[in-house]
Design an enzyme around this catalytic site. Structure first.
Site, PDB file in Angstrom:
ATOM      1  N   ASP A 157      -9.583  -3.386  11.541  1.00 54.79           N
ATOM      2  CA  ASP A 157      -8.471  -3.068  10.474  1.00 54.79           C
ATOM      3  C   ASP A 157      -7.473  -3.823  10.224  1.00 54.79           C
ATOM      4  OD1 ASP A 157      -9.536  -0.320   9.849  1.00 54.79           O
ATOM      5  OD2 ASP A 157      -9.125   0.276  12.010  1.00 54.79           O
TER       6      ASP A 157
ATOM      7  N   ASP B  96     -15.456   2.241   5.722  1.00 57.10           N
ATOM      8  CA  ASP B  96     -13.810   1.888   5.720  1.00 57.10           C
ATOM      9  C   ASP B  96     -13.730   0.577   5.951  1.00 57.10           C
ATOM     10  OD1 ASP B  96     -14.506   4.384   7.192  1.00 57.10           O
ATOM     11  OD2 ASP B  96     -12.339   4.819   7.573  1.00 57.10           O
TER      12      ASP B  96
END
Length: 395
Positions: free
Chosen positions: A115, A173
């Site tokens: 991330d 994602d």
């Protein structure tokens, strides 16, 4: 073949836009929402210790939920502050943004997460729009190296989670972190970042999508063969359902892929994902999706403002790459979303909602985590959508 926008959707858009055109002018609405965001975030910042970031807010307990810098959402608050500084030129917002951004510096060496695009590029990357800071570039380039350390050339993808439940899980994602790698390739002159981004996107496009262009949330891979071994969801309703935020991540991610490469296959992919979403029979009239397009209890299921905000931002950028007809359709859809999110149904009152902007997002319903609560990433993509739409309409 591209999916076509249905005649029902065209009629719906026409009728809806006809109604909203009688309301407040869009340019005025955008400026009012951005100014509201400034006021909310100026009110929020003093309530936060310097070392933490806002994550969500529990209205039942009147409790602000925060995170440390390692949480995947940590870059969104400073990134939002940089966006608001870009809009206002307010030096106090810049000082808040600098203070919050520098908390994240140590994450440049974090090789335990995929991330880093969210954490570093949304913060330090946005900062570079406002000041050409060599120290910020160093943080980003180090962070990009940490991100590509998770790339397996046999699997051809960046690993998402380090979790014994899966062998080599990759989530939709992860498409959102590729923009970071394109930046690193441009700035460093090193094509390896670019090649990894292409590899990841191509493998995702091949393995993550169903024939109708909906996506699985998680695909697990065998590291020896490099092939998928299981496709499922972690945050959606079922393994075969279309988790709403995941569909928005995919649309946004493949739009970025086209922007950075001009390869038409990525544009086609983004258009097809948009068609799946906009034509979905379970898309509500206000275009704020249910948390999953296939959730069993629709229409009595929670809405997800975060999925709407991400979708909106992606559609606005996608509109700039397509035919005039699709441009109008995507911008019309974006306007409906903006007007809905700006309404009392989804936007908080001043000084309420923990000083977050939007209400009614869904973190992970299967885990009963942050359901029907504000989310820092919902606010971030709402602000980004407002700025993008402001530019798109020439205001």
């Amino acid at each position: 073949m591209k999916f076509l926008i249905s005649s029902a959707f065209i009629l719906f858009t026409f009728l809806t836009v006809s109604c909203v055109n009688k309301e407040k002018p869009l340019a005025q609405l955008i400026d009012e929402q951005l100014q509201f965001a400034v006021e909310q975030y100026k009110a929020m910042d003093p309530s936060l210790p310097d070392s933490v970031m806002p994550r969500s807010y529990n209205p039942t307990e009147n409790k602000l939920i925060t995170s440390n810098s390692r949480w995947w959402c940590s870059g969104f608050f400073p990134g939002s502050l940089w966006y608001l500084y870009e809009y206002t030129g307010d030096s106090s917002l810049m000082q808040m943004a600098i203070k919050r951004t520098e908390v994240l510096e140590k994450e440049k060496n974090n090789r335990g997460t995929h991330d880093l695009g969210f954490m570093l590029y949304c913060s330090y990357g946005n900062a570079l729009h406002s000041e050409d800071n060599e120290a910020y570039k160093e943080v980003l380039l180090t962070g990009a190296n940490s991100l590509i350390s998770r790339f397996n050339p046999n699997v051809k993808l960046i690993k998402s989670w380090d979790n014994k439940k899966w062998t080599y899980p990759v989530i939709i994602d992860n498409m959102m972190n590729l923009e970071f790698l394109f930046w690193a390739s441009r700035v460093s002159g090193d094509s390896s970042y670019y090649k990894i981004a292409i590899s990841h996107a191509d493998s995702t496009m091949k393995n993550h999508f169903r024939p109708d262009f909906s996506s699985w949330h998680v695909v697990d891979y065998d590291t020896l063969t490099g092939l998928p071994v299981h496709k499922q969801t972690a945050q959606g309703f079922s393994d075969e359902s279309a988790w709403a935020r995941g569909q928005s991540w995919g649309l946004y991610g493949f739009t970025v892929m086209y922007r950075e490469t001009r390869d038409p296959k990525y544009l086609l992919q983004a258009e097809n994902i948009a068609s799946f979403i906009l034509n979905n029979p379970n898309m509500p009239e206000d275009m704020i999706p249910y948390w999953d397009y296939n959730a069993a209890g629709i229409p009595n299921e929670p809405r997800d403002a975060s999925a709407a905000a991400i979708l909106c931002s992606g559609l606005i950028e996608l509109s700039s790459f397509v035919s005039p007809d699709l441009n109008k359709k995507y911008l019309s859809a974006a306007e409906i979303i903006i007007r809905s999110l700006s309404s009392p149904e989804y936007r908080a009152n001043a000084g309420e909602n923990g000083n977050f902007i939007l209400m009614h997002s869904v973190g992970s319903k299967p885990s009963n985590s942050e359901v029907d609560m504000p989310q820092t990433y919902a606010d971030y993509y709402f602000i980004e959508s407002l700025l993008r739409l402001k530019k798109a309409i020439g205001n």
